[in-house]
Structure formats: C-alpha cells, structure tokens
Design a protein around this motif. Structure first.
Motif, PDB file in Angstrom:
ATOM      1  N   THR A  79       0.840  -1.193   0.000  1.00 54.00           N
ATOM      2  CA  THR A  79       0.000   0.000   0.000  1.00 54.00           C
ATOM      3  C   THR A  79       0.876   1.244   0.000  1.00 54.00           C
ATOM      4  N   GLY A  80       0.327   2.327  -0.531  1.00 51.82           N
ATOM      5  CA  GLY A  80       1.033   3.605  -0.509  1.00 51.82           C
ATOM      6  C   GLY A  80       2.298   3.640  -1.343  1.00 51.82           C
ATOM      7  N   LYS A  81       2.381   2.798  -2.351  1.00 45.76           N
ATOM      8  CA  LYS A  81       3.599   2.762  -3.162  1.00 45.76           C
ATOM      9  C   LYS A  81       3.689   4.002  -4.043  1.00 45.76           C
ATOM     10  N   ARG A  82       4.874   4.539  -4.180  1.00 45.00           N
ATOM     11  CA  ARG A  82       5.071   5.716  -5.032  1.00 45.00           C
ATOM     12  C   ARG A  82       4.821   5.372  -6.487  1.00 45.00           C
ATOM     13  N   ARG A  83       4.441   6.381  -7.242  1.00 50.01           N
ATOM     14  CA  ARG A  83       4.199   6.212  -8.671  1.00 50.01           C
ATOM     15  C   ARG A  83       5.362   6.805  -9.455  1.00 50.01           C
ATOM     16  N   ALA A  84       5.830   6.079 -10.445  1.00 46.13           N
ATOM     17  CA  ALA A  84       6.945   6.553 -11.278  1.00 46.13           C
ATOM     18  C   ALA A  84       6.494   7.769 -12.086  1.00 46.13           C
ATOM     19  N   ARG A  93       0.615  11.058 -16.384  1.00 46.15           N
ATOM     20  CA  ARG A  93      -0.429  11.515 -15.450  1.00 46.15           C
ATOM     21  C   ARG A  93       0.166  11.744 -14.059  1.00 46.15           C
ATOM     22  N   HIS A  94       1.024  10.813 -13.621  1.00 46.02           N
ATOM     23  CA  HIS A  94       1.659  10.971 -12.308  1.00 46.02           C
ATOM     24  C   HIS A  94       2.536  12.216 -12.276  1.00 46.02           C
ATOM     25  N   SER A  95       3.156  12.523 -13.408  1.00 47.61           N
ATOM     26  CA  SER A  95       3.989  13.731 -13.494  1.00 47.61           C
ATOM     27  C   SER A  95       3.128  14.974 -13.345  1.00 47.61           C
ATOM     28  N   TYR A  96       1.987  14.995 -14.018  1.00 48.55           N
ATOM     29  CA  TYR A  96       1.071  16.135 -13.920  1.00 48.55           C
ATOM     30  C   TYR A  96       0.689  16.384 -12.461  1.00 48.55           C
ATOM     31  N   GLU A 151      -3.163  11.452  -1.379  1.00 49.60           N
ATOM     32  CA  GLU A 151      -2.347  11.434  -0.158  1.00 49.60           C
ATOM     33  C   GLU A 151      -1.589  10.118  -0.019  1.00 49.60           C
ATOM     34  N   GLN A 152      -2.233   9.028  -0.429  1.00 47.94           N
ATOM     35  CA  GLN A 152      -1.604   7.709  -0.308  1.00 47.94           C
ATOM     36  C   GLN A 152      -0.391   7.567  -1.209  1.00 47.94           C
ATOM     37  N   HIS A 153      -0.532   8.007  -2.460  1.00 49.85           N
ATOM     38  CA  HIS A 153       0.524   7.758  -3.446  1.00 49.85           C
ATOM     39  C   HIS A 153       1.499   8.921  -3.646  1.00 49.85           C
ATOM     40  N   TYR A 154       1.157  10.104  -3.130  1.00 47.66           N
ATOM     41  CA  TYR A 154       2.017  11.265  -3.361  1.00 47.66           C
ATOM     42  C   TYR A 154       2.434  11.948  -2.063  1.00 47.66           C
ATOM     43  N   SER A 155       2.298  11.237  -0.941  1.00 48.93           N
ATOM     44  CA  SER A 155       2.645  11.832   0.356  1.00 48.93           C
ATOM     45  C   SER A 155       4.126  12.198   0.445  1.00 48.93           C
TER      46      SER A 155
END
Length: 440
Positions: free
Chosen positions: A197-202, A355-358, A385-389
C-alpha cells in the motif's frame, strides 16, 4: 504405403482405447469397475436418470467398495438438496468469462476495468489453475496461487492490483455459479491484505520529460516508414496533452473527440476545457470536465494542422487515415530506453507516468487545494495522499526549514505587441471555426 499407414493408425487407436476389465455390482444403482489402463477402481452410479463416474483412488477392492458407497451417498445428498453440479475445468470457465466480458466491452456497456480483468485472467489465473476443476479450488489452492504469483513477479504486488485480480477471479466463479458448474458455498475467500500500500508512482521531473519529448521528436524525424513517423508524431502530441491535463492514458485519452474540447477567449488569452466522457470513473461520476494548463495550446495547434478536415465526432488521437493505433505504448517504451529514462527509483516508467507527473508538478507548484486537484484528476484526496505523500515535505520546504529564498523571476519570453496580435488573431480564428464546424 497409404493402406499401411491407415492400418498402423487404427492399431494405435485401438491400443489407446480404454476397456472395462472387471466389475462388481454393489446395488442396482451402483457398481465399481477396473479399466485396462489403471490399477485403481472407479465408481459408477445413477441419480435421477443420469450416470456418473468417479475415481475411488483405491487399488484394494474392499476399500474401493467402501469409498464408492461414500461417494454415492455424498452425491445423493447433494442431489436431494439441489446442490449437485457438473463441474468444469477452470480454463473452460475462464474462456467463457473472457468471452462475455469482451462482448460487453464491444457493445460499450462493459466497465473499463473489464480489460484489466481479462488481462489478469489470461496472465495469472489461467496459467496456474489451468485444467483444475473449478470446484476443487479451495483455500489451500488459493494460498498456493498467492505463492506462485509472488515467485512469478519476484515481488509483492500492489494492493490495488491484488484487488483487480480478486475481482477478475470472482467473475470466473460467478460465471461458474450462473451455469450451475459450482455453488456459492464452494467459492473460496479472496484477500488482498498482503498487498503493498502507498507505493510511489513513477513520474518525470520537468527536465526528464523535456528530454523524453525531444527524443520522441528526433525518432520521428529519423523514421524510415511513414506510418512509424505518424505514430511517433502522434505520441509526442499524446504526451503533451496528457502531461498538461492529467487525463488517464488509455480509455480516457483515446475516447476524446474534437467536440470534447471547449475554448473560451479574452483577447490573446485562452482557456481550454476537455470533457472526459469515458474511463475508469465515468460510470459512477458521469462526464468530468478537465481544465488544461495553458501550455496545451501548442499541442492543439499541431493536431489542428495535422487534421484540417476534422469533425466534432473524430477521435483526437488517430493516424492520418483516421485509424487509431495501439502502438503508442511500445513507441514510448522505445523512446525512454533510447534516452535512458525507462527506469526510475519508483519502478519502470510507462505512459501512465505522464499523469503521475502532472499530479506531482501540480502539488509542487502549490497552486491547488488537494480536493480541487482530486476532482480534476477523477480520483480521491485519500488516493493522492496515499501515493504522493512523499512530495509533501518538498511542498513546504520554506516552512519546514525556516529559510526563505527570494523568488526568481520566471524565464519567459517577452512578447511584443506584434506577437500578441498574431496570437490573438490565431485564437480568434479558432473561435470562429469552432462556431462553424462545432469544434476548434
């Protein structure tokens, strides 16, 4: 020669045919028997006019008789309580499930997630469960599958991925239940509690994105085939559109038409809004309006030049002959490998990294509240909050450090009155065209 081959073929067929070599009647409805290809006894019995054969797995005759009576009693109980089903092998049920999911997708009534379900079934469930009877999949077999999946990937999958896998497998069980190949009580429990859970996005930094974009344009100019050039040029537009809107690559981006782009103008200033009508959340939230960053106008200008005869119903991302392409992902991967940006500390980059960059860049700019950004991107505040904390400390460097840097003026190209007039004229033309043809 031909007659000789036919005789040989018939001998082989006769040799592999199974025949009954022994039989012992236990009642008028039940007997055990041996076949010439096995030393273990089988039970055969009739219930409501239908015959069933089941392996006792016993070599000893007396043990086989006892086992046959137990099997018969079990099946008789199931028949009397309307629990008797003719099970199917997993692969057969899975193929039927995929067929129905694909029909729904083709009709336009299927959820976007159906594509993910089909991929999960084909890549994971079918290779593992294969020819197992679906009724033999119990909790122990699910645990074996979990271990196999971990070994197959060499890592723990994200919780969201496990939830997708579980949903896909439940679709197969649902198919089996509806066709009376299993009963609800036979469906094992599926869990995703061990997922990450909460893994960062490339994602990309702005410098990395510029490098990737320039690489795609360079590859387009060096293309040997015209169709390859078109795909790469389209990819560059796709990248710019995505990174300036945060729209999801895939269904959301590919469904956008020229009529979905709205434009409002004041002199040389312009705003673009895009209607997202199809995608991951559209079934639950309806059409979503996305406000694009102002940098998108250059991308739209290039697409306009590429498709002078566009109509409101035309898809935005298509080749010159009007066809769509599924090669953008492959072309993007090749470009990233070319410029050394395929790998990142948070895993391999894909089109979804745009999308993650945006989202990342918007957070770092501190221009938006999280709830507004969540609405824009068709997601929830909790998901952001989970993926970009991990970005939060960078958002508040000044507050956390107590050190204030003087703001540097942005390096923007000074626009003369003449240039501003040209831009205003261009946008005025777009506005006029929009009224005539129904799209910019």
């Amino acid at each position: 020669m031909q007659i000789s081959l036919q005789i040989t073929y018939l001998i082989v067929i006769l040799d592999v045919m199974t025949t009954q070599t022994a039989r012992h009647n236990l009642s008028s409805d039940l007997y055990v028997y041996l076949q010439n290809n096995s030393k273990r006894w089988y039970a055969r019995f009739v219930l409501y006019g239908k015959w069933y054969s089941k392996a006792t797995k016993e070599v000893d005759l007396d043990k086989a008789k006892d086992r046959a009576r137990l099997i018969y009693a079990e099946y008789k109980y199931k028949a009397e309580n309307n629990l008797l089903v003719n099970s199917k092998r997993f692969k057969d049920v899975a193929e039927q499930t995929i067929k129905h999911l694909q029909i729904e997708l083709d009709k336009g009534t299927g959820k976007p997630s159906y594509k993910d379900y089909i991929q999960a079934i084909q890549k994971y469930h079918m290779p593992f469960f294969d020819r197992l009877y679906i009724t033999s999949i119990d909790q122990e077999k699910i645990r074996e599958f979990d271990k196999w999946r971990f070994d197959f990937n060499g890592r723990l999958l994200a919780k969201s991925t496990l939830l997708t896998h579980n949903a896909a497998l439940n679709m197969v069980f649902k198919e089996a239940i509806e066709r009376k190949w299993m009963i609800p009580a036979q469906v094992p429990n599926l869990s995703s509690k061990d997922g990450e859970t909460g893994k960062r996005r490339a994602s990309f930094t702005e410098e990395e994105y510029s490098k990737a974009y320039d690489t795609v344009l360079e590859m387009a100019s060096n293309s040997r085939k015209d169709v390859t050039r078109q795909i790469r040029e389209l990819l560059a537009s796709y990248m710019d559109f995505c990174v300036n809107t945060g729209i999801r690559p895939g269904t959301e981006m590919e469904a956008i038409t020229w009529g979905d782009i709205e434009m409002t103008r004041q002199d040389h200033n312009v705003r673009f809004k895009i209607k997202v009508r199809k995608g991951k959340t559209s079934k639950h939230t309806g059409t979503r309006t996305v406000v694009a960053r102002d940098e998108i106008w250059d991308c739209i200008d290039e697409l306009r030049d590429r498709f002078p005869n566009r109509k409101p119903s035309d898809k935005l991302f298509r080749l010159e002959n009007g066809d769509t392409t599924n090669e953008l992902g492959k072309a993007f991967k090749k470009a990233l490998e070319e410029c050394g940006l395929k790998k990142s500390p948070d895993g391999p980059r894909t089109l979804y990294s745009l999308r993650h960059s945006y989202i990342t860049w918007q957070l770092l700019r501190r221009d938006l509240r999280l709830d507004i950004l969540a609405k824009q991107c068709g997601t929830s505040v909790a998901m952001i909050e989970q993926h970009y904390s991990h970005i939060v400390p960078s958002m508040f460097e000044e507050e956390l450090s107590g050190v204030k840097f003087e703001a540097k003026p942005k390096k923007t190209k000074a626009l003369t009155d003449k240039v501003l007039a040209i831009i205003e004229s261009r946008f005025k033309t777009w506005e006029t065209e929009c009224k005539k043809r129904g799209c910019i």
